[in-house]
Enzyme design. Structure first.
Site, PDB file in Angstrom:
ATOM      1  N   ASP A  30      46.343  33.771  38.653  1.00 42.80           N
ATOM      2  CA  ASP A  30      47.414  34.569  39.262  1.00 42.80           C
ATOM      3  C   ASP A  30      48.506  33.709  39.908  1.00 42.80           C
ATOM      4  O   ASP A  30      49.510  34.249  40.394  1.00 42.80           O
ATOM      5  CB  ASP A  30      46.832  35.523  40.326  1.00 42.80           C
ATOM      6  CG  ASP A  30      46.025  36.647  39.693  1.00 42.80           C
ATOM      7  OD1 ASP A  30      46.146  36.856  38.482  1.00 42.80           O
ATOM      8  OD2 ASP A  30      45.268  37.313  40.426  1.00 42.80           O
ATOM      9  N   ARG A  52      41.792  42.044  27.517  1.00 38.06           N
ATOM     10  CA  ARG A  52      41.080  42.498  28.710  1.00 38.06           C
ATOM     11  C   ARG A  52      40.052  43.610  28.460  1.00 38.06           C
ATOM     12  O   ARG A  52      40.195  44.731  28.961  1.00 38.06           O
ATOM     13  CB  ARG A  52      42.076  42.902  29.803  1.00 38.06           C
ATOM     14  CG  ARG A  52      42.996  41.769  30.177  1.00 38.06           C
ATOM     15  CD  ARG A  52      43.889  42.109  31.326  1.00 38.06           C
ATOM     16  NE  ARG A  52      43.216  42.043  32.605  1.00 38.06           N
ATOM     17  CZ  ARG A  52      43.778  42.368  33.749  1.00 38.06           C
ATOM     18  NH1 ARG A  52      45.025  42.789  33.767  1.00 38.06           N
ATOM     19  NH2 ARG A  52      43.124  42.273  34.886  1.00 38.06           N
ATOM     20  N   CYS A  94      46.725  44.757  27.867  1.00 39.92           N
ATOM     21  CA  CYS A  94      47.906  44.809  28.726  1.00 39.92           C
ATOM     22  C   CYS A  94      48.728  43.570  28.460  1.00 39.92           C
ATOM     23  O   CYS A  94      48.418  42.786  27.567  1.00 39.92           O
ATOM     24  CB  CYS A  94      47.522  44.937  30.186  1.00 39.92           C
ATOM     25  SG  CYS A  94      46.877  43.434  30.861  1.00 39.92           S
ATOM     26  N   LYS A 148      45.797  43.165  47.786  1.00 45.06           N
ATOM     27  CA  LYS A 148      45.723  44.271  46.808  1.00 45.06           C
ATOM     28  C   LYS A 148      44.368  44.268  46.107  1.00 45.06           C
ATOM     29  O   LYS A 148      43.705  45.294  46.011  1.00 45.06           O
ATOM     30  CB  LYS A 148      46.848  44.093  45.781  1.00 45.06           C
ATOM     31  CG  LYS A 148      46.632  44.838  44.473  1.00 45.06           C
ATOM     32  CD  LYS A 148      47.779  44.650  43.487  1.00 45.06           C
ATOM     33  CE  LYS A 148      47.683  43.438  42.596  1.00 45.06           C
ATOM     34  NZ  LYS A 148      46.756  43.547  41.449  1.00 45.06           N
ATOM     35  N   ASN A 149      43.956  43.113  45.628  1.00 44.84           N
ATOM     36  CA  ASN A 149      42.738  43.062  44.808  1.00 44.84           C
ATOM     37  C   ASN A 149      41.458  43.189  45.629  1.00 44.84           C
ATOM     38  O   ASN A 149      40.381  43.343  45.072  1.00 44.84           O
ATOM     39  CB  ASN A 149      42.719  41.785  43.955  1.00 44.84           C
ATOM     40  CG  ASN A 149      43.769  41.849  42.856  1.00 44.84           C
ATOM     41  OD1 ASN A 149      44.324  42.916  42.593  1.00 44.84           O
ATOM     42  ND2 ASN A 149      44.055  40.724  42.224  1.00 44.84           N
ATOM     43  N   ARG A 191      54.095  46.622  42.115  1.00 43.69           N
ATOM     44  CA  ARG A 191      52.648  46.843  41.984  1.00 43.69           C
ATOM     45  C   ARG A 191      51.874  45.890  42.882  1.00 43.69           C
ATOM     46  O   ARG A 191      50.755  46.197  43.286  1.00 43.69           O
ATOM     47  CB  ARG A 191      52.211  46.593  40.529  1.00 43.69           C
ATOM     48  CG  ARG A 191      52.619  47.672  39.562  1.00 43.69           C
ATOM     49  CD  ARG A 191      51.998  47.390  38.208  1.00 43.69           C
ATOM     50  NE  ARG A 191      50.643  46.890  38.403  1.00 43.69           N
ATOM     51  CZ  ARG A 191      50.106  45.868  37.739  1.00 43.69           C
ATOM     52  NH1 ARG A 191      50.792  45.230  36.819  1.00 43.69           N
ATOM     53  NH2 ARG A 191      48.870  45.479  37.985  1.00 43.69           N
TER      54      ARG A 191
HETATM   55  N1  EPU Z   1      36.656  39.833  30.390  1.00 45.46           N
HETATM   56  C1  EPU Z   1      35.946  40.232  29.282  1.00 45.46           C
HETATM   57  N2  EPU Z   1      35.158  41.344  29.401  1.00 45.46           N
HETATM   58  C2  EPU Z   1      35.047  42.035  30.552  1.00 45.46           C
HETATM   59  C3  EPU Z   1      35.764  41.604  31.682  1.00 45.46           C
HETATM   60  C4  EPU Z   1      36.562  40.503  31.558  1.00 45.46           C
HETATM   61  O1  EPU Z   1      36.025  39.637  28.228  1.00 45.46           O
HETATM   62  O2  EPU Z   1      34.304  43.033  30.585  1.00 45.46           O
HETATM   63  C5  EPU Z   1      37.513  38.646  30.292  1.00 45.46           C
HETATM   64  C6  EPU Z   1      38.971  38.971  30.573  1.00 45.46           C
HETATM   65  O3  EPU Z   1      39.640  39.463  29.417  1.00 45.46           O
HETATM   66  C7  EPU Z   1      39.501  37.647  31.054  1.00 45.46           C
HETATM   67  C8  EPU Z   1      38.307  37.074  31.820  1.00 45.46           C
HETATM   68  O4  EPU Z   1      37.158  37.760  31.334  1.00 45.46           O
HETATM   69  O5  EPU Z   1      39.782  36.846  29.948  1.00 45.46           O
HETATM   70  C9  EPU Z   1      38.375  37.225  33.336  1.00 45.46           C
HETATM   71  O6  EPU Z   1      38.733  38.545  33.667  1.00 45.46           O
HETATM   72  P1  EPU Z   1      38.266  39.271  35.013  1.00 45.46           P
HETATM   73  O7  EPU Z   1      37.344  40.381  34.648  1.00 45.46           O
HETATM   74  O8  EPU Z   1      37.795  38.271  35.992  1.00 45.46           O
HETATM   75  O9  EPU Z   1      39.630  39.896  35.501  1.00 45.46           O
HETATM   76  P2  EPU Z   1      39.796  41.283  36.241  1.00 45.46           P
HETATM   77  O10 EPU Z   1      38.623  41.489  37.108  1.00 45.46           O
HETATM   78  O11 EPU Z   1      40.140  42.334  35.262  1.00 45.46           O
HETATM   79  C10 EPU Z   1      40.953  40.387  38.380  1.00 45.46           C
HETATM   80  C11 EPU Z   1      42.262  40.614  39.082  1.00 45.46           C
HETATM   81  C12 EPU Z   1      43.381  39.974  38.276  1.00 45.46           C
HETATM   82  C13 EPU Z   1      43.086  38.485  38.136  1.00 45.46           C
HETATM   83  C14 EPU Z   1      41.706  38.291  37.480  1.00 45.46           C
HETATM   84  C15 EPU Z   1      41.296  36.846  37.373  1.00 45.46           C
HETATM   85  C16 EPU Z   1      41.917  42.750  40.181  1.00 45.46           C
HETATM   86  C17 EPU Z   1      42.246  44.187  40.280  1.00 45.46           C
HETATM   87  N3  EPU Z   1      42.495  42.058  39.200  1.00 45.46           N
HETATM   88  O12 EPU Z   1      41.075  41.013  37.113  1.00 45.46           O
HETATM   89  O13 EPU Z   1      44.567  40.143  39.041  1.00 45.46           O
HETATM   90  O14 EPU Z   1      44.068  37.877  37.326  1.00 45.46           O
HETATM   91  O15 EPU Z   1      40.711  38.988  38.245  1.00 45.46           O
HETATM   92  O16 EPU Z   1      41.265  36.248  38.610  1.00 45.46           O
HETATM   93  O17 EPU Z   1      41.171  42.225  41.000  1.00 45.46           O
HETATM   94  C18 EPU Z   1      46.877  40.372  39.392  1.00 45.46           C
HETATM   95  O18 EPU Z   1      46.629  40.639  40.577  1.00 45.46           O
HETATM   96  O19 EPU Z   1      48.039  40.115  38.972  1.00 45.46           O
HETATM   97  C19 EPU Z   1      45.784  40.321  38.420  1.00 45.46           C
HETATM   98  C20 EPU Z   1      45.968  40.420  37.110  1.00 45.46           C
END
Ligand code: EPU
Length: 425
Positions: free
Chosen positions: A306, A123, A118, A24-25, A398
């Protein structure tokens, strides 16, 4: 919204083979990438999931001509109708923020609703926006929307303050149409980022280092179409590895890539499970005695956040005390209270949970408000005495393709009960 439930009668040993779905990701950013070119694009092994369907809906609204049949997406973007991702979509799926990079780079302007907090944390997307600013974009926040504009993005050197998966991917997508070279430091190293780099290379950008901490990318004036096969979903595979480990099962996860699951496999071995890695998949045999562990979540190649909820079920059944430290999301313990209701002995203190192993878990009606927490409740149900009903399983839909069919095919007693009206508690 369907309010289906999952009804599980625990106690069955899982045995057989499960075919791993596409990730998915990985699929979500690749779908967004179809906006970067006017040429046709083909994505195969795309999982049929609610999040994917939502992304497809938004792309169609934007003007992408797209079909999704038999796990294959064919998409072409000749002319966009709009460059705005409305609140209603972003609210349902945070990953819509992945549209910002491609829209900004291709159209010079993008308007995407700010995702709210969320179930697993606040986030924010500040790190995405800083990367766009480094590439020369002007960012404004208006009425809950992010507006990003730039007549043409320019290559730049940028260091992410902290590691972000979709932030890194968004920056790469934006830089792929920028003038000149960009260098990004402190990048996420997840397999999904590696695949993004590979596909952007196929499209004509010059990408070096995707999958490492520093990525160089030289943009092009125009990008070509691409064909890409999705990598296997490492979190889906990891979830079923745990299902086998807790049920003294013997499962072969066909298609799973052990290289993407190094930290998870190591922890399963530390718990006593037997794992055989093979080019065609991963075999896991669960043992009666589960050993306790300490786990700390971390960006790839560390232990994935995850998989934290699923491991909590495993460790609840270990002989002795375990510790789980969540370092990525500040509120990712939604499953804890529900697992306690099933007989687990868990104590939360800040970002840590102490787990005293118990002899057994007991079935109960439970629900969770995020995807991986819901998966952990299904796992708990598989090994509990009696009946567990997991409600609000649209969260599962999802991210897990036909979870009940896959688990039932290897011996689990699990059925989906359609459309149960939900009573407010
Ligand atoms: N963060 C910030 N600012 C930003 C972006 C992130 O503070 O602009 C923080 C987040 O709040 C978090 C940390 O940095 O504390 C890491 O977040 P990241 O940006 O890496 O997460 P994401 O890209 O939003 C993806 C996956 C998530 C997975 C995370 C961590 C997708 C669509 N989602 O999220 O997947 O948990 O990386 O590996 O790729 C899931 O599949 O259940 C899921 C939540």
């Amino acid at each position: 919204m369907a309010l289906d439930k999952m009804r599980i009668v625990g106690g069955n040993r899982l045995q057989g083979e499960i075919l791993t779905s596409g990730s998915k990701n990985a699929a979500l950013p690749l779908l967004a990438m179809t906006l970067l070119t006017r040429d046709p694009c083909e994505l195969t092994a795309v999982p049929d999931l609610l999040d994917i369907q939502n992304m497809i809906k938004i792309l169609r609204i934007l003007g992408v001509d797209l079909t999704f049949l038999n796990h294959t997406v064919n998409a072409q973007t000749i002319k966009l109708n709009q460059v705005e991702a409305p609140y209603d979509f972003v609210r349902k799926m945070r990953a819509s923020v992945l549209l910002l990079g491609p829209l900004l780079a291709k159209c010079g302007f993008a308007r995407v609703s700010m995702p709210g907090g969320c179930a697993i944390g606040v986030r924010p997307i500040n790190l995405h926006l800083k990367a766009f600013e480094a590439l020369g974009a002007e960012i404004e926040l208006k009425e809950g929307y992010v507006e990003a504009k730039a007549s043409r993005l320019k290559g730049a050197e940028h260091t992410f303050e902290s590691v972000t998966v979709t932030g890194t991917i968004n920056a790469l997508m934006a830089a792929s149409l920028a003038v000149g070279e960009s260098v990004f430091h402190n990048c996420a190293q997840e397999p999904e980022v590696f695949l993004t780099g590979e596909v952007l290379s196929k499209m004509g950008a010059t990408v070096d280092g995707a999958g490492t901490k520093t990525i160089r990318i030289r943009g092009r004036n125009e990008l070509k179409g691409f064909r890409a096969d999705m990598i296997p979903d490492r979190i889906e595979a990891g979830t079923y590895l745990v299902a086998s480990a807790i049920t003294e099962g013997e499962l072969f996860l066909r298609g799973a890539n052990a290289e993407h699951l190094g930290a998870v496999i190591q922890k399963l071995r530390d718990c006593g499970a037997e794992i055989v890695e093979d080019v065609s998949g991963i075999f896991v045999k669960g043992k009666k005695l589960i050993l306790p562990l300490e786990i700390q979540t971390a960006p790839f190649p560390g232990f994935p956040t995850d998989m934290q909820a699923q491991f909590m079920v495993l460790l609840s059944l270990a002989r002795g005390r375990s510790l789980v430290h969540e370092t990525i999301f500040e509120n990712r313990f939604m499953h804890v209270a529900e697992l306690i209701r099933m007989g687990a002995d868990l104590k939360i203190k800040g970002p840590e949970v102490t787990i005293e192993g118990v002899q057994k878990l007991k079935g109960a009606p439970v629900m969770a408000t995020d995807l991986r927490a819901s998966a952990s409740l299904v796992l708990a149900g598989l090994v509990s005495e009696g009946v567990t009903e997991v409600s609000r399983i649209y969260h599962l839909d999802r991210g897990y393709e036909r979870m009940e069919t896959k688990l039932a095919s290897v011996g689990a007693d699990i059925v989906r009960i359609m459309n149960q009206p939900e009573v407010e508690k």
